[in-house]
Write an enzyme that holds these catalytic residues in place. Structure first.
Site, short mmCIF file in Angstrom:
data_model
loop_
_atom_site.label_atom_id
_atom_site.label_comp_id
_atom_site.label_asym_id
_atom_site.label_seq_id
_atom_site.Cartn_x
_atom_site.Cartn_y
_atom_site.Cartn_z
N LYS A 185 0.85 -1.18 0.00
CA LYS A 185 0.00 0.00 0.00
C LYS A 185 0.88 1.23 0.00
O LYS A 185 2.04 1.10 0.40
CB LYS A 185 -0.97 -0.04 1.17
CG LYS A 185 -0.40 0.48 2.50
CD LYS A 185 -1.43 0.49 3.57
CE LYS A 185 -1.81 1.85 4.05
NZ LYS A 185 -0.81 2.55 4.85
N LYS A 219 -2.55 -10.07 10.80
CA LYS A 219 -2.65 -10.10 12.27
C LYS A 219 -3.58 -11.26 12.66
O LYS A 219 -4.68 -11.39 12.13
CB LYS A 219 -3.20 -8.77 12.79
CG LYS A 219 -2.27 -7.58 12.53
CD LYS A 219 -2.82 -6.30 13.13
CE LYS A 219 -2.10 -5.06 12.63
NZ LYS A 219 -0.78 -4.84 13.17
N GLU A 253 -3.40 5.14 17.79
CA GLU A 253 -1.95 4.95 17.91
C GLU A 253 -1.40 6.00 18.85
O GLU A 253 -1.91 7.12 18.91
CB GLU A 253 -1.28 5.09 16.54
CG GLU A 253 -1.76 4.08 15.54
CD GLU A 253 -1.00 4.18 14.22
OE1 GLU A 253 -0.05 3.41 14.04
OE2 GLU A 253 -1.34 5.03 13.40
N HIS A 277 -6.69 -0.60 5.85
CA HIS A 277 -6.68 -1.38 7.09
C HIS A 277 -8.06 -1.44 7.77
O HIS A 277 -8.55 -2.50 8.13
CB HIS A 277 -5.70 -0.76 8.10
CG HIS A 277 -4.30 -0.67 7.59
ND1 HIS A 277 -3.75 -1.61 6.75
CD2 HIS A 277 -3.32 0.24 7.82
CE1 HIS A 277 -2.48 -1.27 6.49
NE2 HIS A 277 -2.21 -0.15 7.12
N LYS A 370 -3.35 9.45 15.25
CA LYS A 370 -1.99 9.36 15.80
C LYS A 370 -1.96 10.17 17.08
O LYS A 370 -2.76 11.10 17.27
CB LYS A 370 -1.00 9.97 14.81
CG LYS A 370 -1.03 9.29 13.45
CD LYS A 370 0.24 8.54 13.18
CE LYS A 370 0.24 7.86 11.85
NZ LYS A 370 0.58 6.44 11.91
C1 BG6 Z 1 0.70 1.63 8.13
C2 BG6 Z 1 0.47 3.11 8.17
O1 BG6 Z 1 0.18 1.08 6.95
O2 BG6 Z 1 0.09 1.03 9.27
C3 BG6 Z 1 1.02 3.70 9.46
O3 BG6 Z 1 1.09 3.73 7.05
C4 BG6 Z 1 0.42 2.98 10.65
O4 BG6 Z 1 0.76 5.09 9.53
C5 BG6 Z 1 0.59 1.47 10.51
O5 BG6 Z 1 1.09 3.43 11.81
C6 BG6 Z 1 -0.16 0.73 11.61
O6 BG6 Z 1 0.18 -0.63 11.56
P1 BG6 Z 1 0.44 -1.47 12.89
O7 BG6 Z 1 0.68 -2.86 12.42
O8 BG6 Z 1 1.60 -0.85 13.57
O9 BG6 Z 1 -0.80 -1.35 13.71
#
Ligand code: BG6
Length: 530
Positions: A185, A219, A253, A277, A370
């Site tokens: 992606k 996951k 996050e 996602h 974020k």
């Molecule tokens: C990525 C995004 O695809 O996924 C990031 O570009 C994000 O911004 C990340 O932090 C989150 O993935 P994970 O596996 O850390 O939850």
């Protein structure tokens, strides 16, 4: 005799565990061999596959990059990176040590080809290398760990060099060898660019060779949603508009944009997280039961969900940007490579409608951001209240709701929240939580999410990958909001403090229908909340 032990740590009545087989021989070509994704995720995932015996017995790792390296220097740089993960609790690739035998198994057969991704000569060198007789049988996986502007050009060049040819025989029986390409992606940045990227790669490769990856599908807990729904008879009768009031999906996050300011200024939270996602999580919850677990059946049912999703109206979307937080935490506009008056969102909340019989009238509320108060990815399904409660002085509408919580990360598990009677002489109700935690029942396996997906590509299983129509539909759903946000500058940015739960406007999105978000900060683990 089935094994029946009624305590966590021992699964109940489990048939013997299915053993995964290592894939057949193959080479893996990584474009972007010196990049961050290769070092942080792909190589650690391959290492984990080698640890669990799931790397092909005959395997070659081929790196392609501009950097001035050779196979030995590349191997050394990857080893140094692996060493840096040892004992790092915060790292997703954390390991206890680099096992040298495993490392040798992974890197014993390596090549590095230096060149410019736009140069035809590079692909000729690659072809010469791949065409040499070798014990990988000509099977080859091309992994595009490069910036998205290279996806179309690299696939085109691989095609031009004849590297996608599989030589199927006339009866359509298995090819002499297979060729597959993994595309990361972002797959496009809107519906038009996704369509055009699909058109350009489908001119060179066939859909069965294309693996559009979304690492959320690697996951365990995301895959487990299908097991929960379709391996248990008790959920299906209540999994619909009759019993479900609404669904909340949170991907919060605690990290900010870190060193990715340049990427983020072009992307923003909506493009970065929602059509990919988060919609994958939504599809797992909303899809109809597939007729089987093959790629065609599962992807078709997910695609039905995306097609039934209404294009989100700008009025059903809220954007936010983090400002400075306590202890000198910088705001987004103070991050490296970010404009001091940036209008890019680092938080987004949307309300999604699915126009089909199962979900008509059931809103799906989604939020991701974020620098929020807690790192948590969770799907919360809120059930409708009891129709009547025969208890004295009990107002049904005021009873705490029943929630089913699918906890994706970091505390992987499933919890159910319901009412019980508090001990004592009077009937007094309280909400409690019954919780299953993965960690209590299963030993942790080395897994950063990419293992399953790389393994599936090697096995030729496309179930967990996006089909062309799926990516196009998901971009369609967010298209009107993207257009509106490009035209209309946001007001009041930054509008949430670093370390908070997001902007107040996001609360209003739910308040309009008398609903509220579950608090992001669930301090009361094991204790219920409203
Ligand atoms: C990525 C995004 O695809 O996924 C990031 O570009 C994000 O911004 C990340 O932090 C989150 O993935 P994970 O596996 O850390 O939850």
């Amino acid at each position: 005799m089935p094994n029946t032990i009624h305590s966590p740590g021992q699964v109940l009545n489990a048939p013997p565990r299915k053993q995964a087989k290592p894939p057949g021989p193959c080479a893996m070509v990584i474009f972007g061999a010196g990049g961050d994704l290769t070092k942080r995720l792909l190589v650690p995932a391959l290492y984990n596959l080698a640890t669990t015996g799931l790397l092909p017995e005959h395997f070659e790792l081929i790196g392609v990059d501009m950097a001035d390296l050779d196979a030995d220097k590349w191997r050394d740089s990857l080893h140094a990176m692996m060493e840096s993960f040892v004992g790092k609790a915060a790292s997703e690739s954390r390991i206890d040590k680099v096992d040298e035998d495993t490392w040798k198994r992974l890197t014993g057969h390596m090549a590095y080809i230096r060149g410019d991704l736009n140069d035809e000569g590079l692909y000729q060198k690659l072809k010469q290398h791949i065409d040499q007789p070798s014990d990988t049988g000509g099977n080859c996986l091309f992994y595009l760990a490069v910036a998205d502007r290279f996806f179309g050009p690299v696939v085109t060049q691989i095609g031009k060099a004849g590297l996608f040819e599989e030589n199927w025989d006339q009866d359509g029986k298995a090819p002499e060898h297979w060729r597959r390409v993994v595309i990361e992606k972002p797959f496009g940045h809107d519906e038009a660019s996704a369509r055009s990227l699909n058109a350009s790669i489908l001119r060179c490769a066939e859909e069965h060779q294309i693996y559009r990856i979304d690492h959320f599908l690697g996951k365990e807990t995301v895959q487990n949603i299908m097991a929960l729904r379709f391996a248990n008879g008790m959920f299906e009768p209540i999994w619909n508009r009759d019993r479900i009031d609404h669904v909340q999906i949170t991907v919060a996050e605690t990290v900010g944009v870190e060193s990715r300011g340049r990427f983020y200024e072009k992307t923003g939270a909506l493009r970065d997280m929602i059509p990919n996602h988060v919609f994958q999580l939504l599809a797992m919850v909303a899809m109809e039961p597939p007729a089987g677990f093959d790629a065609h059946a599962v992807r078709s049912r997910k695609s039905d969900v995306f097609s039934a999703m209404r294009t989100i109206a700008p009025g059903c979307a809220v954007r936010g940007q983090y400002g400075p937080g306590p202890d000198g935490v910088p705001g987004y506009r103070q991050e490296k490579d970010v404009a001091p008056d940036s209008a890019i969102e680092t938080y987004v909340a949307v309300q999604v409608a699915i126009d089909n019989w199962r979900w008509a009238g059931v809103p799906f509320f989604i939020r991701t951001g974020k620098h929020m108060s807690r790192r948590v990815s969770e799907i919360a399904i809120r059930f409708k209240p009891a129709p009547f409660a025969p208890f004295e002085d009990t107002n049904v509408a005021a009873l705490p709701p029943n929630w089913l919580l699918l906890q994706i990360q970091p505390d992987e598990g499933i919890a159910l929240q319901f009412e019980v009677k508090r001990p004592g002489p009077v009937v007094d109700l309280a909400a409690v939580r019954m919780a299953f935690k993965y960690a209590d029942w299963f030993p942790k396996e080395p897994n950063i999410g990419y293992e399953t997906l790389i393994y599936d590509v090697m096995m030729g299983d496309q179930t967990l990958f996006n089909r062309a129509d799926m990516v196009e539909e998901t971009w369609r759903v967010v298209g009107a909001v993207l257009d509106d946000w490009t035209k209309e500058k946001p007001e009041g940015f930054p509008n949430y403090a670093s370390g908070s739960d997001g902007p107040a406007e996001a609360d209003e999105l739910l308040a309009r229908s008398g609903r509220a978000w579950r608090p992001v900060m669930d301090k009361a683990e094991g204790r219920a909340e409203g």
